[in-house]
Design a protein around this motif. Structure first.
Motif, PDB file in Angstrom:
ATOM      1  N   SER A  69      -3.021 -10.659  12.903  1.00 37.64           N
ATOM      2  CA  SER A  69      -3.067 -12.105  12.692  1.00 37.64           C
ATOM      3  C   SER A  69      -4.464 -12.611  13.031  1.00 37.64           C
ATOM      4  CB  SER A  69      -2.004 -12.800  13.531  1.00 37.64           C
ATOM      5  OG  SER A  69      -1.838 -12.153  14.759  1.00 37.64           O
ATOM      6  N   GLY A  70      -4.904 -13.587  12.281  1.00 38.79           N
ATOM      7  CA  GLY A  70      -6.246 -14.127  12.476  1.00 38.79           C
ATOM      8  C   GLY A  70      -6.194 -15.508  13.091  1.00 38.79           C
ATOM      9  N   ARG A  80      -1.198 -16.114  10.640  1.00 36.34           N
ATOM     10  CA  ARG A  80       0.035 -15.474  10.161  1.00 36.34           C
ATOM     11  C   ARG A  80       0.838 -15.017  11.379  1.00 36.34           C
ATOM     12  NH1 ARG A  80      -4.025 -13.766   7.090  1.00 36.34           N
ATOM     13  NH2 ARG A  80      -4.314 -11.886   8.305  1.00 36.34           N
ATOM     14  N   ALA A  81       1.869 -15.796  11.723  1.00 36.30           N
ATOM     15  CA  ALA A  81       2.687 -15.441  12.882  1.00 36.30           C
ATOM     16  C   ALA A  81       3.448 -14.142  12.617  1.00 36.30           C
ATOM     17  CB  ALA A  81       3.666 -16.572  13.196  1.00 36.30           C
ATOM     18  N   GLU A 119       1.085   3.986  -9.625  1.00 35.93           N
ATOM     19  CA  GLU A 119       0.973   3.480  -8.265  1.00 35.93           C
ATOM     20  C   GLU A 119       1.507   2.060  -8.178  1.00 35.93           C
ATOM     21  OE1 GLU A 119      -0.291   4.788  -5.318  1.00 35.93           O
ATOM     22  OE2 GLU A 119      -0.317   6.705  -6.344  1.00 35.93           O
ATOM     23  N   VAL A 120       2.212   1.764  -7.117  1.00 40.38           N
ATOM     24  CA  VAL A 120       2.725   0.425  -6.855  1.00 40.38           C
ATOM     25  C   VAL A 120       2.289   0.032  -5.456  1.00 40.38           C
ATOM     26  CG1 VAL A 120       4.776  -0.995  -6.537  1.00 40.38           C
ATOM     27  CG2 VAL A 120       4.724   0.686  -8.342  1.00 40.38           C
ATOM     28  N   SER A 121       1.664  -1.121  -5.342  1.00 37.01           N
ATOM     29  CA  SER A 121       1.278  -1.660  -4.035  1.00 37.01           C
ATOM     30  C   SER A 121       2.034  -2.971  -3.833  1.00 37.01           C
ATOM     31  CB  SER A 121      -0.226  -1.933  -3.977  1.00 37.01           C
ATOM     32  OG  SER A 121      -0.936  -0.745  -4.172  1.00 37.01           O
ATOM     33  N   THR A 122       2.685  -3.099  -2.697  1.00 36.89           N
ATOM     34  CA  THR A 122       3.446  -4.306  -2.413  1.00 36.89           C
ATOM     35  C   THR A 122       3.067  -4.851  -1.048  1.00 36.89           C
ATOM     36  OG1 THR A 122       5.257  -3.092  -1.383  1.00 36.89           O
ATOM     37  CG2 THR A 122       5.424  -3.500  -3.738  1.00 36.89           C
ATOM     38  N   LEU A 123       3.290  -6.120  -0.878  1.00 36.64           N
ATOM     39  CA  LEU A 123       3.153  -6.785   0.414  1.00 36.64           C
ATOM     40  C   LEU A 123       4.450  -7.540   0.667  1.00 36.64           C
ATOM     41  CD1 LEU A 123      -0.448  -8.321   0.377  1.00 36.64           C
ATOM     42  CD2 LEU A 123       0.408  -6.594   1.922  1.00 36.64           C
ATOM     43  N   ALA A 124       5.052  -7.299   1.821  1.00 29.61           N
ATOM     44  CA  ALA A 124       6.283  -8.002   2.178  1.00 29.61           C
ATOM     45  C   ALA A 124       5.962  -9.465   2.455  1.00 29.61           C
ATOM     46  CB  ALA A 124       6.900  -7.353   3.410  1.00 29.61           C
ATOM     47  N   PRO A 125       6.943 -10.354   2.391  1.00 25.52           N
ATOM     48  CA  PRO A 125       6.679 -11.758   2.715  1.00 25.52           C
ATOM     49  C   PRO A 125       6.230 -11.911   4.165  1.00 25.52           C
ATOM     50  CG  PRO A 125       8.865 -11.482   1.773  1.00 25.52           C
ATOM     51  CD  PRO A 125       8.310 -10.124   1.978  1.00 25.52           C
ATOM     52  N   GLY A 126       5.439 -12.923   4.410  1.00 24.59           N
ATOM     53  CA  GLY A 126       4.963 -13.217   5.756  1.00 24.59           C
ATOM     54  C   GLY A 126       5.322 -14.636   6.147  1.00 24.59           C
ATOM     55  N   LEU A 127       5.013 -15.008   7.365  1.00 24.38           N
ATOM     56  CA  LEU A 127       5.345 -16.327   7.872  1.00 24.38           C
ATOM     57  C   LEU A 127       4.119 -16.920   8.552  1.00 24.38           C
ATOM     58  CD1 LEU A 127       7.598 -18.420   8.423  1.00 24.38           C
ATOM     59  CD2 LEU A 127       8.048 -17.197  10.555  1.00 24.38           C
ATOM     60  N   ALA A 128       3.799 -18.154   8.201  1.00 25.48           N
ATOM     61  CA  ALA A 128       2.689 -18.880   8.821  1.00 25.48           C
ATOM     62  C   ALA A 128       3.257 -20.110   9.517  1.00 25.48           C
ATOM     63  CB  ALA A 128       1.653 -19.285   7.776  1.00 25.48           C
TER      64      ALA A 128
END
Length: 172
Positions: A69-70, A80-81, A119-128
């Motif tokens: 998290s930044g 990003r909590a 190739e498949v690249s994914t990012l899971a959902p995040g919470l801010a």
């Protein structure tokens, strides 16, 4: 030969054998797919006919490390909590070589389909999330100001470039 010399020599030989064995890992593990051949040769010989040749590639999903998290100026909580978790893997691939009746003419008696694993690249959902307070205000003797709380969902991402090749041609 002394027993310590023999023990040292045995340890060196065992280490070299382990290193050679570790270096001989299958190429499928290196690329992230596992080949799955479909054996039809026995059926082809017993029926005395030409059957399709079929093979597939199954991807191996690999989870990655989430970005930390930044912190941003003016916020009490990080940007990003709940960070997004990256997962890379692939779409399954297929390789098909099938006999085709002479529908398209004498030179076209086989159908080929080649769809390599992609190739498949994914990012899971995040919470801010942000707190209903600002950072300490020096004009208010270090007390924070009140503001509206903020919450948001960082959407998931999916990236891939699938491809396939379909063609007809002569035998085998």
């Amino acid at each position: 030969m002394k027993s310590t010399t023999r023990g040292t020599l045995a340890a060196v030989i065992a280490g070299v054998a382990a290193a050679v064995g570790a270096g001989a890992t299958p190429a499928a593990a290196a690329v992230g797919t596992v080949p799955v051949p479909v054996p039809l040769k026995g059926v082809e010989k017993s029926l005395d006919t030409e059957l399709p040749q079929l093979g597939a590639e199954l991807p191996l999903p690999k989870p990655g490390a989430p970005e930390g998290s930044g912190y941003a100026e003016g916020r009490l909580l990080p940007e990003r909590a709940l960070p997004q978790l990256p997962v890379s893997g692939g779409l399954p691939g297929a390789d098909l070589h099938a006999p085709l009746p002479h529908v398209l003419g004498d030179g076209f008696d086989h159908l080929n389909l080649d769809a390599p694993a992609a190739e498949v690249s994914t990012l899971a959902p995040g919470l801010a999330v942000d707190a209903p307070l600002t950072s300490p205000n020096p004009r208010r003797f270090g007390l924070p100001d009140v503001k509206e709380p903020q919450a948001g969902v960082v959407g998931p991402a999916l990236r891939t470039v699938p491809g396939a090749s379909l063609g007809t041609g002569p035998g085998q």
